[in-house]
Design an enzyme around this catalytic site. Sequence first.
Site: not given
Length: 337
Positions: A206, A234, A173, A230, A125
């Site tokens: 994951d 959610d 990851k 992020d 970002y």
Amino acid sequence: MGVNLCVIEGDGIGREIIPAAVQILHVVAPQVNVVVAEAGWDTFERQGSALPDETMQLAVDCGAVLFGAAASPSYPVDGYAVPIVRLRRQLQTYASLRPTNYLPVPTARDGVDLIVVRENTEDLYIGHEYTADNGHTGISEKVITRRATERVARKTYELARAAGRHKVTIVHKASVLLQSDGLFRKVALEVGAAYPDILTDELLVDTAAYWMVKDPSRFDMLLTPNLYGDILSDMAAAWGGGLGLAPSLSLGDGVALAEPVHGCAPDIAGQNIANPTAAILSLALLLRHHWGMHEAASQIENAVRVTLAAGFHTADIHFDGALSTQAYTDRVCMNLG
Ligand code: ATP
């Protein structure tokens, strides 16, 4: 000097939910001095800036901000920059906390009590994006630094300790992104080693997403780079019962920015039907984690719980018997004890 809170309602339902939170604040912490400032689309239309210098200065001077929401046009507008992004950058709020605790509403899942702590300043970002191959290739740079990882990891473990939490799960990851997520994992584990009283484990993102859906009760605190946080926060918010209930707090060194997760909801603005709970719980987070006002924070959280458990709610939770924003806020106020 007293304790000052810079309050920015912004646009849309920000003008309804933030006054609700301030009404609660006046009861539980009357010593906090409210400093009102302006930002958002409406401010941009009137003053030519979505975040006037005066507002930025007040936010910096107060060191604590309660922000509602700002509308963004769906088309590019010259000179318009989303105020909350600038505010976060200016205040250097590098750790974003998004807790999901079970609340007694039909839309929430019992047994969930977790906090996602998301690194808030870098990763994919940072805005380093470009194209190559005559526009046929899009490239976004993912940047992870030792400095940013160290400070967000330290903040996470300190919060875990202060909140009596027992486990931090580092999400990454690193199996594929050896240089970026590999560094995040390495530094986060190093920081975690200095907190032997808190259990540290790690999950690939994951796998973390799988468990967030299958059994969110296995999580206590999650420490993540920006992008994964992020998404995972959610997902977690869905277990919390919906957007109207999801609070957040961004922390830096000595500064804090509380804001509900939802936006300015233009579809329901001005109707006195918005759910102020997310804003009210964001305020509680600020009182607890920024000012150490634990009693006032617990008072608010208990009042919300008692109010919802008694079946009082706004229309987003359940249409039948729904209260207005003001009537619901008055109920929470009555339950503050
Ligand atoms: P923005 O562009 O500011 O993000 P948006 O409408 O796209 O606005 P949200 O404001 O997050 O996104 O709203 C998404 C949906 O959730 C809307 O239908 C909105 O009415 C509803 N919603 C969001 N917050 C609340 C709330 N506090 N109370 C009730 N409904 C809400």
